[in-house]
Design an enzyme around this catalytic site. Structure first.
Site, short mmCIF file in Angstrom:
data_model
loop_
_atom_site.label_atom_id
_atom_site.label_comp_id
_atom_site.label_asym_id
_atom_site.label_seq_id
_atom_site.Cartn_x
_atom_site.Cartn_y
_atom_site.Cartn_z
N LYS A 85 0.81 -1.21 0.00
CA LYS A 85 0.00 0.00 0.00
C LYS A 85 0.85 1.27 0.00
CE LYS A 85 -3.45 -2.43 2.80
NZ LYS A 85 -4.16 -2.44 4.11
N ARG A 106 14.20 -10.82 5.74
CA ARG A 106 14.88 -10.97 4.45
C ARG A 106 14.28 -9.94 3.50
NH1 ARG A 106 16.07 -16.52 1.27
NH2 ARG A 106 17.67 -16.49 2.90
N HIS A 134 24.45 -12.24 3.94
CA HIS A 134 23.60 -13.25 4.57
C HIS A 134 24.40 -13.80 5.75
CE1 HIS A 134 20.62 -16.14 5.30
NE2 HIS A 134 20.46 -16.67 4.10
#
Length: 309
Positions: A85, A106, A134
């Site tokens: 939105k 993530r 990561h």
């Protein structure tokens, strides 16, 4: 540094913290084997994933359950959160931090975890930010190497495949800089070479490394083969992807050239770069590696929630 609040990147880990974390992960193996422990019965972890995930999301959620906590979240935040939105990431994090004690995120954008941490009132764990880092994958990779070899110093690590967009490679390289006498061979097609900023960090830390396109030539000397997927979704064009795809495959023929005590790792998922005929070889450790992700993430959750308290 022995404290840990947010987990944003591999550079925040020094040798002392790694040793403590790995000691905790070893303990967590026993906790998990007993079915878990009620260490955080009143804590809630939010998982906010803007990219697809199997191992990372499931292992984090399993880790929280094993520690007695609860989990809320979404596996497709790009569609099932208010960002669709037009809500900013910062506003989303402010809201979710009010509902939970820990956020695992993530995201598609490099640096998103740092942006989240800057406004969050609870710890944020980076579960992958685009082609950036990561860190929790690299931690479980390093833990696996230590378990399998009994140590890390003096090893020759070959990193293979997509080294430009391969965030796990970036984070693992940073972590390896904490150990002496480690040599890294970066093996990749020319269009997905290891980024200059990773090499600059290794130069600053005095880490020995080389770049090559010759996997076969190094097959008999490397101790660890860290194979990665050529990530089609991150390439700027199909033409660039086709230049890199399928060049490096670990199969039975390559196994015959490897040391008897070598180790084959992969962050998974794989997409043809390790042939299934390799799976039954004792050197193939990628499924053991994935299992270790549960223990490392249990240890991280415990440390973050303890530091929060």
């Amino acid at each position: 540094m022995t404290t840990l609040y947010h987990v944003l990147g591999a550079k925040q880990f020094d040798r002392e913290l790694l040793d403590k974390l790995f000691g905790s992960a070893k303990e967590m193996e026993q906790v998990a084997a007993r079915g878990g422990a009620q260490r955080f019965p009143n804590k809630i972890m939010s998982t906010l994933f803007f990219e697809a995930s199997t191992r990372t999301r499931f292992s984090f959620e399993s880790a929280m359950h094993r520690l007695g906590g609860r989990v809320i979240g979404t596996e497709n935040a790009s569609q099932f959160s208010s960002t669709i939105k037009g809500e900013t990431l910062e506003d989303t994090i402010r809201i979710i931090a009010g509902y939970s004690d820990l956020i695992v995120m993530r995201h598609t954008d490099i640096g998103a975890a740092k942006r989240a941490a800057a406004v969050s009132g609870v710890p944020v764990i980076n579960a992958g930010d685009g082609s950036g880092e990561h860190p929790t994958q690299a931690l479980l990779d390093l833990y696996t190497i230590q378990k399998e070899f009994g140590g890390i110093e003096g090893l020759h690590i070959a990193m293979i495949g997509d080294l430009t967009y391969g965030r796990t490679v970036h984070s693992l390289s940073y972590l390896l800089a904490n150990y002496r006498d480690v040599h890294i061979s970066f093996i990749s097609p020319d269009n997905v070479r290891i980024p200059s900023y990773v090499k600059q960090y290794l130069d600053e830390k005095g880490v020995s490394y080389e770049e090559t396109t010759d996997l076969t030539g190094l097959a008999g000397t490397a101790d660890v083969f860290y194979q990665t997927r050529i990530q089609k979704e991150r390439f700027p064009s199909p033409e660039e992807y086709s230049k890199a795809e399928g060049q490096y495959i670990i199969d039975r023929k390559l196994l015959e050239l490897m040391k008897r005590q070598a180790l084959i790792l992969h962050p998974l998922p794989r997409a043809g770069e390790i042939h299934p005929e390799v799976d039954d070889d004792p050197r193939a450790a990628y499924f053991r590696q994935a299992q270790n992700g549960l223990y490392i993430r249990m240890a991280l959750i415990e440390k973050c929630l303890t530091e929060q308290a």
